[in-house]
Write an enzyme that holds these catalytic residues in place. Structure first.
Site, short mmCIF file in Angstrom:
data_model
loop_
_atom_site.label_atom_id
_atom_site.label_comp_id
_atom_site.label_asym_id
_atom_site.label_seq_id
_atom_site.Cartn_x
_atom_site.Cartn_y
_atom_site.Cartn_z
CB SER A 128 25.98 -59.97 -25.77
OG SER A 128 24.42 -59.55 -26.25
CD GLU A 183 25.72 -64.36 -29.62
OE1 GLU A 183 24.28 -64.78 -29.01
OE2 GLU A 183 25.79 -63.93 -29.52
CG HIS A 237 22.48 -63.82 -24.96
ND1 HIS A 237 23.66 -63.07 -26.79
CD2 HIS A 237 22.82 -63.13 -24.51
CE1 HIS A 237 23.35 -62.02 -26.48
NE2 HIS A 237 23.11 -61.66 -25.69
#
Length: 345
Positions: free
Chosen positions: A140, A245, A315
């Site tokens: 992230s 992502e 995630h």
């Protein structure tokens, strides 16, 4: 935006693209590898991004790392808070640098993501990191630090679960195979067998453009990665396999970030693209939206390189650990990434 600023941004983007296209092909080089983590090693726990607002998540994170067989050394400021961040920029950067300097610490894992890593990416001691290579992992917002560490030092760093992630069996086995067992593993999605359906509807791979490609792995969270464009911390995309992502972004923002990567020249340099999960990335308000399928087709198909979508990266509960900087071969038909050598020593 005033005309002069718009012209300046247009010129800057164009110049960046020209310079990127003019760069020579990436020279073959062996990446710098950290020693593998072993049961009994001490792992430093740091919070380079968001604060942890309750005591329980920190306790669970420590217990999870202990269950993996590690001793845990929390950073001095791991429980600090300044606004949304885990302490000041100086405190968060100091914890990371201190863990690399500490010879008793074998590896370093981020507590959580969120935001704040871009604020400290220029405050890490990259000479120290290169001199004392260690496992460093997170995902992230940690995309900033993971890619910066590799770009600045050559050290393979890891897009991996953070300490507060769910350490289910799939995530644990992927982490162990790469980081502890030093396997030249094949990264593939978990096998999902429908209990009462004719076909599987989860963990599916979609081939956007067939084929195989080899190159170093770079990437992570798309919006964080795009925010590094034009800086010395953005990855070298020449001949690379880019994995992406994201979460909770409107589709037009995904489009905008991919446009940024195209305008810098990065997309045109790639050997292949792996699209992970774009969790809750949906149309926003307004007159309508392209679909994610259409956005990915628009940016990926013109590249003429292998592309697949649906990798267990992002995630999600069951996630792959992906080594940034490691040489790999992707197979867009099979939906796999095969490491060409171990990612740790």
């Amino acid at each position: 935006m005033n005309p002069s600023r718009r012209q300046l941004l247009h010129f800057s983007a164009a110049a960046t693209g020209v310079l990127a296209a003019a760069q020579p092909a990436r020279a073959a080089a062996r990446p710098l590898l950290a020693p593998r983590l072993r049961v009994g090693d001490t792992v430093g726990l740091v919070s380079p991004a968001n604060a942890t607002f309750e005591r329980e998540p920190l306790k669970i994170a420590i217990e999870s790392l202990q269950a993996l067989g590690f001793k845990v050394k929390p950073g001095q400021h791991v429980a600090a808070r300044r606004g949304p961040f885990a302490g000041t920029d100086a405190q968060r950067a100091a914890d990371v640098n201190a863990m690399f300097a500490d010879d008793s610490v074998a590896g370093i894992l981020a507590m959580t993501g969120g935001s704040g890593c871009n604020r400290i990416v220029d405050k890490l001691d990259y000479r120290l990191i290169a001199a004392k290579p260690k496992f460093f992992g997170g995902f992230s917002d940690l995309t900033s630090l993971v890619n910066a560490i590799h770009r600045q030092t050559g050290l393979v760093a890891f897009h991996s679960p953070v300490a507060v992630s769910e350490w289910n069996d799939f995530s644990v086995q992927s982490f162990k195979s790469l980081v502890m067992n030093a396997e030249a593993a094949v990264l593939r999605n978990p096998v999902f067998k429908p209990a009462d359906d004719l076909v599987a509807r989860e963990e599916r791979i979609t081939t956007i453009r067939a084929g195989k490609a080899q190159g170093p792995l770079v990437g992570g969270n798309l919006t964080v990665l795009a925010s590094l464009a034009g800086t010395p911390y953005f990855p070298d995309c020449r001949g690379a396999i880019l994995f992406l992502e994201d979460i909770n972004e409107y589709i037009y923002r995904i489009d905008r970030c991919l446009s940024t990567l195209r305008l810098t020249g990065a997309l045109g340099q790639l050997a292949g693209v792996v699209l992970g999960r774009f969790t809750k990335c949906e149309p926003g308000d307004g007159y309508g939206s392209l679909t994610l399928d259409e956005v990915f087709d628009d940016y990926c198909l013109p590249l003429g390189v292998p592309v697949f979508r649906g990798a267990a990266i992002g995630h999600i509960k069951r996630k792959l650990t992906v080594p940034v900087g490691a040489l790999a071969e992707m197979d867009a038909d099979a939906g796999t990434i095969r490491l060409l050598a171990p990612a740790v020593a």
